[in-house]
Design a protein around this motif. Structure first.
Motif, PDB file in Angstrom:
ATOM      1  N   THR A  90       5.209  10.406  -3.983  1.00  0.00           N
ATOM      2  CA  THR A  90       5.804  11.567  -4.643  1.00  0.00           C
ATOM      3  C   THR A  90       4.869  12.773  -4.567  1.00  0.00           C
ATOM      4  OG1 THR A  90       7.029  10.141  -6.166  1.00  0.00           O
ATOM      5  CG2 THR A  90       6.716  12.434  -6.831  1.00  0.00           C
ATOM      6  N   GLY A  91       3.562  12.540  -4.764  1.00  0.00           N
ATOM      7  CA  GLY A  91       2.606  13.642  -4.746  1.00  0.00           C
ATOM      8  C   GLY A  91       2.570  14.376  -3.417  1.00  0.00           C
ATOM      9  N   THR A  92       2.557  13.622  -2.311  1.00  0.00           N
ATOM     10  CA  THR A  92       2.515  14.257  -0.989  1.00  0.00           C
ATOM     11  C   THR A  92       3.797  15.032  -0.716  1.00  0.00           C
ATOM     12  OG1 THR A  92       1.107  12.449  -0.195  1.00  0.00           O
ATOM     13  CG2 THR A  92       2.119  13.856   1.470  1.00  0.00           C
ATOM     14  N   ARG A  93       4.922  14.476  -1.082  1.00  0.00           N
ATOM     15  CA  ARG A  93       6.199  15.158  -0.848  1.00  0.00           C
ATOM     16  C   ARG A  93       6.314  16.410  -1.713  1.00  0.00           C
ATOM     17  NH1 ARG A  93       9.808  12.960   2.399  1.00  0.00           N
ATOM     18  NH2 ARG A  93       9.513  10.818   3.101  1.00  0.00           N
ATOM     19  N   GLU A  94       5.785  16.367  -2.922  1.00  0.00           N
ATOM     20  CA  GLU A  94       5.810  17.566  -3.766  1.00  0.00           C
ATOM     21  C   GLU A  94       4.967  18.679  -3.149  1.00  0.00           C
ATOM     22  OE1 GLU A  94       4.565  16.197  -7.588  1.00  0.00           O
ATOM     23  OE2 GLU A  94       6.602  15.588  -8.198  1.00  0.00           O
ATOM     24  N   LEU A  95       3.823  18.310  -2.562  1.00  0.00           N
ATOM     25  CA  LEU A  95       2.987  19.316  -1.909  1.00  0.00           C
ATOM     26  C   LEU A  95       3.673  19.864  -0.660  1.00  0.00           C
ATOM     27  CD1 LEU A  95      -0.510  17.625  -2.283  1.00  0.00           C
ATOM     28  CD2 LEU A  95       0.273  19.713  -3.432  1.00  0.00           C
ATOM     29  N   GLN A  96       4.407  19.025   0.041  1.00  0.00           N
ATOM     30  CA  GLN A  96       5.173  19.476   1.206  1.00  0.00           C
ATOM     31  C   GLN A  96       6.247  20.477   0.769  1.00  0.00           C
ATOM     32  OE1 GLN A  96       7.582  16.448   3.091  1.00  0.00           O
ATOM     33  NE2 GLN A  96       7.244  17.321   5.111  1.00  0.00           N
ATOM     34  N   THR A  97       6.922  20.153  -0.318  1.00  0.00           N
ATOM     35  CA  THR A  97       7.954  21.044  -0.840  1.00  0.00           C
ATOM     36  C   THR A  97       7.355  22.368  -1.303  1.00  0.00           C
ATOM     37  OG1 THR A  97       9.298  19.151  -1.541  1.00  0.00           O
ATOM     38  CG2 THR A  97       9.773  21.280  -2.577  1.00  0.00           C
ATOM     39  N   LEU A  98       6.226  22.286  -2.006  1.00  0.00           N
ATOM     40  CA  LEU A  98       5.565  23.498  -2.487  1.00  0.00           C
ATOM     41  C   LEU A  98       5.167  24.398  -1.320  1.00  0.00           C
ATOM     42  CD1 LEU A  98       4.199  25.236  -4.689  1.00  0.00           C
ATOM     43  CD2 LEU A  98       2.159  23.786  -4.408  1.00  0.00           C
ATOM     44  N   THR A  99       4.621  23.804  -0.267  1.00  0.00           N
ATOM     45  CA  THR A  99       4.211  24.600   0.887  1.00  0.00           C
ATOM     46  C   THR A  99       5.413  25.278   1.531  1.00  0.00           C
ATOM     47  OG1 THR A  99       2.404  23.026   1.282  1.00  0.00           O
ATOM     48  CG2 THR A  99       2.914  24.559   3.058  1.00  0.00           C
ATOM     49  N   GLY A 100       6.513  24.547   1.652  1.00  0.00           N
ATOM     50  CA  GLY A 100       7.716  25.150   2.212  1.00  0.00           C
ATOM     51  C   GLY A 100       8.222  26.305   1.365  1.00  0.00           C
ATOM     52  N   TYR A 101       8.192  26.134   0.042  1.00  0.00           N
ATOM     53  CA  TYR A 101       8.630  27.204  -0.866  1.00  0.00           C
ATOM     54  C   TYR A 101       7.750  28.441  -0.703  1.00  0.00           C
ATOM     55  CZ  TYR A 101       9.018  29.793  -5.261  1.00  0.00           C
ATOM     56  OH  TYR A 101       9.161  30.776  -6.207  1.00  0.00           O
ATOM     57  N   LEU A 102       6.456  28.257  -0.613  1.00  0.00           N
ATOM     58  CA  LEU A 102       5.535  29.389  -0.491  1.00  0.00           C
ATOM     59  C   LEU A 102       5.664  30.072   0.868  1.00  0.00           C
ATOM     60  CD1 LEU A 102       2.415  27.877  -2.294  1.00  0.00           C
ATOM     61  CD2 LEU A 102       3.973  29.644  -3.155  1.00  0.00           C
ATOM     62  N   ILE A 103       5.952  29.293   1.900  1.00  0.00           N
ATOM     63  CA  ILE A 103       6.212  29.900   3.216  1.00  0.00           C
ATOM     64  C   ILE A 103       7.404  30.849   3.123  1.00  0.00           C
ATOM     65  CG2 ILE A 103       7.098  29.399   5.531  1.00  0.00           C
ATOM     66  CD1 ILE A 103       5.328  26.920   5.558  1.00  0.00           C
ATOM     67  N   ASN A 104       8.448  30.414   2.443  1.00  0.00           N
ATOM     68  CA  ASN A 104       9.623  31.275   2.281  1.00  0.00           C
ATOM     69  C   ASN A 104       9.280  32.553   1.522  1.00  0.00           C
ATOM     70  OD1 ASN A 104      11.343  29.527   3.643  1.00  0.00           O
ATOM     71  ND2 ASN A 104      11.910  28.407   1.786  1.00  0.00           N
ATOM     72  N   LYS A 105       8.480  32.433   0.468  1.00  0.00           N
ATOM     73  CA  LYS A 105       8.077  33.613  -0.295  1.00  0.00           C
ATOM     74  C   LYS A 105       7.209  34.534   0.553  1.00  0.00           C
ATOM     75  CE  LYS A 105       8.949  34.199  -4.060  1.00  0.00           C
ATOM     76  NZ  LYS A 105      10.110  34.824  -4.696  1.00  0.00           N
ATOM     77  N   TRP A 106       6.356  33.967   1.375  1.00  0.00           N
ATOM     78  CA  TRP A 106       5.503  34.754   2.274  1.00  0.00           C
ATOM     79  C   TRP A 106       6.380  35.506   3.275  1.00  0.00           C
ATOM     80  CZ3 TRP A 106       1.347  32.058   5.869  1.00  0.00           C
ATOM     81  CH2 TRP A 106       0.563  33.039   6.493  1.00  0.00           C
ATOM     82  N   ASN A 107       7.366  34.821   3.832  1.00  0.00           N
ATOM     83  CA  ASN A 107       8.283  35.462   4.775  1.00  0.00           C
ATOM     84  C   ASN A 107       9.061  36.600   4.118  1.00  0.00           C
ATOM     85  OD1 ASN A 107       7.985  34.305   7.344  1.00  0.00           O
ATOM     86  ND2 ASN A 107       8.999  32.419   6.673  1.00  0.00           N
ATOM     87  N   GLU A 108       9.522  36.365   2.887  1.00  0.00           N
ATOM     88  CA  GLU A 108      10.239  37.417   2.156  1.00  0.00           C
ATOM     89  C   GLU A 108       9.355  38.644   1.963  1.00  0.00           C
ATOM     90  OE1 GLU A 108      11.619  35.839  -1.520  1.00  0.00           O
ATOM     91  OE2 GLU A 108      12.898  34.315  -0.589  1.00  0.00           O
ATOM     92  N   ALA A 109       8.083  38.412   1.605  1.00  0.00           N
ATOM     93  CA  ALA A 109       7.155  39.522   1.390  1.00  0.00           C
ATOM     94  C   ALA A 109       6.931  40.285   2.695  1.00  0.00           C
ATOM     95  CB  ALA A 109       5.836  39.001   0.841  1.00  0.00           C
ATOM     96  N   LEU A 110       6.844  39.564   3.811  1.00  0.00           N
ATOM     97  CA  LEU A 110       6.655  40.237   5.110  1.00  0.00           C
ATOM     98  C   LEU A 110       7.878  41.076   5.479  1.00  0.00           C
ATOM     99  CD1 LEU A 110       4.946  37.407   7.204  1.00  0.00           C
ATOM    100  CD2 LEU A 110       3.893  39.516   6.384  1.00  0.00           C
ATOM    101  N   ARG A 111       9.069  40.539   5.202  1.00  0.00           N
ATOM    102  CA  ARG A 111      10.289  41.284   5.508  1.00  0.00           C
ATOM    103  C   ARG A 111      10.389  42.539   4.639  1.00  0.00           C
ATOM    104  NH1 ARG A 111      12.570  36.021   6.007  1.00  0.00           N
ATOM    105  NH2 ARG A 111      13.268  36.090   3.822  1.00  0.00           N
ATOM    106  N   ASP A 112      10.058  42.392   3.337  1.00  0.00           N
ATOM    107  CA  ASP A 112      10.115  43.531   2.427  1.00  0.00           C
ATOM    108  C   ASP A 112       9.116  44.629   2.855  1.00  0.00           C
ATOM    109  OD1 ASP A 112      12.015  42.223   0.982  1.00  0.00           O
ATOM    110  OD2 ASP A 112      10.650  41.552  -0.597  1.00  0.00           O
TER     111      ASP A 112
END
Length: 343
Positions: free
Chosen positions: A318-340
């Motif tokens: 569960t811990g590794t998958r949660e970190l995978q999910t967190l990284t994916g979420y932050l990538i999306n936020k990073w992409n949004e910031a770049l687009r903005d």
């Protein structure tokens, strides 16, 4: 291909955050294997009896040992800092031992048993459990091969109980040279020197590892760092969810926390406390997300994820998958910031 695209592909693999088909190459041995025997050998260790030594150079993530428990039992409720009341489970232990085949019984009885003044004649089996057992989820397990690995307060391996395969995994957490002794830890490591030595009394030895053998001034500095780290982890426990503050004071506090999280990582790495790397990287990821520094937050989250995969390359826990999910979420936020930024 941009760095962010490479990271996106590495973490997500497909369009969904937790991919059913993970893209990386795995180094873990098959479940039936006890670890490649060429990686280590047991031989005398000066002042420590038997030790385990690398037979070739090892890199972080190399599996030193993958071992099922030869004996496993459920103990009474555990209180941190207080030894298990092993006399209360002596009957359970004896029953589990009696159920073993003769060759396994002989292997258990060959393990080191530190006898205390409170031990009575005939308590050798209890002493063996106290001297060698590891926590495996909600149980205690004996691992005869892993028991040959000596303790260090700056170990070069980390340990992981894989509940899916029912095995204790010992893996290199840094480069280990051929012929170098392999060390694990028997105790939590954020205690100062004297407290660690008291915790090790149940094993019947005084630690002389690189951390414990420091000159007094250096040892006190190390003790101070470890105590500060323990306090920092406790302080960050209530700040492990992403919620960007809106007030001026809240933003200022979040900035202070982000800087403190980077200092936490530096101190953990300076002390070579690899068992705490994932926790520290995760804290830094959350802290930088709260100040909306998405690139930095993503890199810390991915570092936590990659470090977690050293022990869990299939991303089963569960811990590794949660970190995978967190990284994916932050990538999306990073992409949004770049687009903005570019609109």
């Amino acid at each position: 291909m941009s760095p962010i695209t490479k990271l996106f592909i590495l973490v997500l693999g497909t369009s969904c955050i937790v991919s059913a088909s993970l893209p990386w190459t795995l180094r873990a041995p098959p479940a039936s294997c006890l670890g490649p025997p060429q990686l280590w050998e047991a031989r005398p260790s000066p002042g420590k009896g038997i030790g385990v030594y690398a037979t070739r150079d090892l890199v972080p993530g190399d599996i030193v040992l993958s071992e099922p428990p030869i004996l496993s039992l459920t103990p009474p409720q555990f209180t941190d800092g207080v030894a298990y009341p092993l006399n209360d489970i002596s009957q359970i232990l004896q029953s589990a031992f009696d159920a073993l085949p003769p060759q396994d019984q002989a292997e258990v009885m060959s393990l080191h048993a530190h006898m205390t003044t409170a031990d009575k004649p005939g308590d050798e089996l209890v002493s063996i459990l106290r001297s060698n057992a590891y926590i495996t989820g909600s149980s205690l397990g004996l691992f005869p091969k892993g028991a040959r690995i000596n303790h260090s307060c700056r170990p070069n391996t980390s340990q992981y109980w894989n509940s899916y395969t029912g095995r204790r995994i010992v893996y290199a957490n840094r480069h280990i040279e051929q012929g170098e002794e392999i060390f694990a830890t028997y105790i939590p490591l954020l205690y100062p020197h004297e407290a660690r030595q008291r915790r090790l009394d149940q094993y019947g030895f005084k630690c002389t590892c690189s951390a414990c053998a420091l000159q007094e001034a250096s040892r006190k500095a190390s003790d101070h760092r470890r105590q500060e780290l323990a306090r920092a982890f406790a302080a960050f426990e209530s700040h492990v969810t992403i919620s960007v503050p809106q007030s001026v004071m809240g933003k200022r506090k979040a900035r202070d926390n982000a800087e403190a999280s980077a200092q936490l990582v530096r101190q953990i790495e300076e002390e070579s406390l690899a068992d705490y790397y994932i926790k520290a990287y995760h804290i830094a990821a959350i802290a930088y997300a709260k100040v909306e520094e998405w690139e930095t937050a993503t890199l810390w989250a991915n570092k936590a994820f990659e470090t977690s995969r050293l022990a869990d390359p299939h991303a089963q826990s569960t811990g590794t998958r949660e970190l995978q999910t967190l990284t994916g979420y932050l990538i999306n936020k990073w992409n949004e910031a770049l687009r903005d930024r570019h609109t």
